[in-house]
Design an enzyme around this catalytic site. Structure first.
Site, PDB file in Angstrom:
ATOM      1  N   HIS A 195      -6.485   0.454   9.810  1.00  0.00           N
ATOM      2  CA  HIS A 195      -7.796  -0.158   9.737  1.00  0.00           C
ATOM      3  C   HIS A 195      -8.472   0.036  11.098  1.00  0.00           C
ATOM      4  O   HIS A 195      -8.949  -0.916  11.721  1.00  0.00           O
ATOM      5  CB  HIS A 195      -7.687  -1.641   9.387  1.00  0.00           C
ATOM      6  CG  HIS A 195      -7.087  -1.887   8.034  1.00  0.00           C
ATOM      7  ND1 HIS A 195      -6.838  -3.151   7.547  1.00  0.00           N
ATOM      8  CD2 HIS A 195      -6.692  -1.033   7.057  1.00  0.00           C
ATOM      9  CE1 HIS A 195      -6.311  -3.058   6.333  1.00  0.00           C
ATOM     10  NE2 HIS A 195      -6.211  -1.781   6.027  1.00  0.00           N
ATOM     11  N   TYR A 248     -12.417  20.122  17.027  1.00  0.00           N
ATOM     12  CA  TYR A 248     -11.142  19.418  16.943  1.00  0.00           C
ATOM     13  C   TYR A 248     -11.029  18.625  15.642  1.00  0.00           C
ATOM     14  O   TYR A 248      -9.949  18.515  15.061  1.00  0.00           O
ATOM     15  CB  TYR A 248     -10.954  18.515  18.163  1.00  0.00           C
ATOM     16  CG  TYR A 248     -11.029  19.315  19.433  1.00  0.00           C
ATOM     17  CD1 TYR A 248      -9.950  20.093  19.846  1.00  0.00           C
ATOM     18  CD2 TYR A 248     -12.201  19.347  20.183  1.00  0.00           C
ATOM     19  CE1 TYR A 248     -10.028  20.869  20.984  1.00  0.00           C
ATOM     20  CE2 TYR A 248     -12.290  20.131  21.327  1.00  0.00           C
ATOM     21  CZ  TYR A 248     -11.206  20.885  21.723  1.00  0.00           C
ATOM     22  OH  TYR A 248     -11.292  21.672  22.837  1.00  0.00           O
ATOM     23  N   GLU A 262       0.811  -1.214   0.000  1.00  0.00           N
ATOM     24  CA  GLU A 262       0.000   0.000   0.000  1.00  0.00           C
ATOM     25  C   GLU A 262       0.852   1.275   0.000  1.00  0.00           C
ATOM     26  O   GLU A 262       0.357   2.363   0.300  1.00  0.00           O
ATOM     27  CB  GLU A 262      -0.965  -0.014   1.178  1.00  0.00           C
ATOM     28  CG  GLU A 262      -2.012  -1.123   1.024  1.00  0.00           C
ATOM     29  CD  GLU A 262      -3.054  -1.158   2.115  1.00  0.00           C
ATOM     30  OE1 GLU A 262      -2.701  -0.859   3.273  1.00  0.00           O
ATOM     31  OE2 GLU A 262      -4.212  -1.482   1.811  1.00  0.00           O
ATOM     32  N   HIS A 283     -12.619   0.150   3.503  1.00  0.00           N
ATOM     33  CA  HIS A 283     -11.190  -0.092   3.728  1.00  0.00           C
ATOM     34  C   HIS A 283     -10.680   0.661   4.951  1.00  0.00           C
ATOM     35  O   HIS A 283     -10.296   0.037   5.928  1.00  0.00           O
ATOM     36  CB  HIS A 283     -10.418   0.302   2.462  1.00  0.00           C
ATOM     37  CG  HIS A 283      -8.981  -0.090   2.469  1.00  0.00           C
ATOM     38  ND1 HIS A 283      -8.249  -0.276   1.317  1.00  0.00           N
ATOM     39  CD2 HIS A 283      -8.110  -0.324   3.484  1.00  0.00           C
ATOM     40  CE1 HIS A 283      -7.012  -0.609   1.614  1.00  0.00           C
ATOM     41  NE2 HIS A 283      -6.908  -0.636   2.925  1.00  0.00           N
ATOM     42  N   HIS A 288      -1.826   5.087   7.572  1.00  0.00           N
ATOM     43  CA  HIS A 288      -3.010   4.371   7.089  1.00  0.00           C
ATOM     44  C   HIS A 288      -3.308   3.257   8.078  1.00  0.00           C
ATOM     45  O   HIS A 288      -2.449   2.406   8.344  1.00  0.00           O
ATOM     46  CB  HIS A 288      -2.753   3.786   5.699  1.00  0.00           C
ATOM     47  CG  HIS A 288      -3.796   2.799   5.260  1.00  0.00           C
ATOM     48  ND1 HIS A 288      -5.141   3.060   5.319  1.00  0.00           N
ATOM     49  CD2 HIS A 288      -3.681   1.527   4.765  1.00  0.00           C
ATOM     50  CE1 HIS A 288      -5.814   2.002   4.872  1.00  0.00           C
ATOM     51  NE2 HIS A 288      -4.951   1.066   4.534  1.00  0.00           N
TER      52      HIS A 288
END
Length: 216
Positions: free
Chosen positions: A98, A123, A77, A163, A96
């Protein structure tokens, strides 16, 4: 492997932040990846390695032509990360994950593609900004990086459908803080889902731009 003190320090920071994400439950299994810019290339977490198990010396190093210079094989990725480095000036790190609430949000139908989360807290506006939705791509698909590249000059974060989130920042610390804020706001958005929600208005967002440099 010979490396500068700055690179050695950055590798240590990546391993520490990876372990913190794992401890927070934001990086299950071997999911998620981190990267950071160097003067002579960039560091990328290896493929199939849990973020809680990163060994600083084994973190991948690449040059800007995509050549693998040192460490273990980088994650597939990497295209997500490179999209920000090449198209968003000032990007020093990309995260990145999950993260469960953000991933759950990414699976909902009918999200606003301009920003999957409305401005429900100051925020979120300050640390993340608008969170555009990108369509689903299989993991590692080069088209995924191309889609992110098209919005990276105006947005620091993106949510990949079914994703998860990708967040950029000037440093690893700022990218980490933005990712944690995104995950917390995704949790709030799911708690509020289906209920009338008061969002911040333009007259409330403008002072956040003026005082904190928020981009919304």
């Amino acid at each position: 492997m010979t490396m500068s003190p700055a690179e050695a320090s950055l590798r240590e920071e990546m391993a520490r932040i990876g372990a913190e994400f794992r401890a927070l439950g934001l990086a299950p299994g071997t999911s998620g990846n981190l990267s950071a810019r160097l003067d002579d290339g960039w560091l990328m977490t290896p493929t199939n390695v849990a973020l809680g198990d990163l060994v600083p010396e084994r973190i991948s190093k690449l040059d800007w032509d995509g050549n693998h210079l040192a460490g273990d094989k980088p994650t597939k990725e990497a295209v997500l990360h490179r999209a920000f480095y090449e198209n968003r000036p000032g990007t020093g790190a990309v995260v990145h994950l999950h993260a469960p609430h953000a991933v759950a949000l990414s699976c909902l139908d009918g999200l606003d593609a301009e920003s999957c989360i409305p401005p429900i807290t100051p925020y979120f506006v300050m640390r993340v900004g608008r969170l555009p939705l990108q369509p689903y791509f299989r993991p590692g698909d080069p088209a995924m990086g191309e889609a992110v590249a098209r919005m990276a000059d105006t947005r620091s974060s993106v949510l990949l459908a079914n994703h998860g989130p990708v967040v950029s920042g000037p440093t690893l610390a700022t990218a980490k803080a933005a990712m944690e804020e995104l995950e917390e706001t995704a949790r709030l958005a799911l708690l509020l889902h289906g209920r009338p929600v008061r969002v911040l208005g333009e007259d409330e967002i403008q002072p956040l731009r003026e005082t904190f440099g928020a981009i919304w």
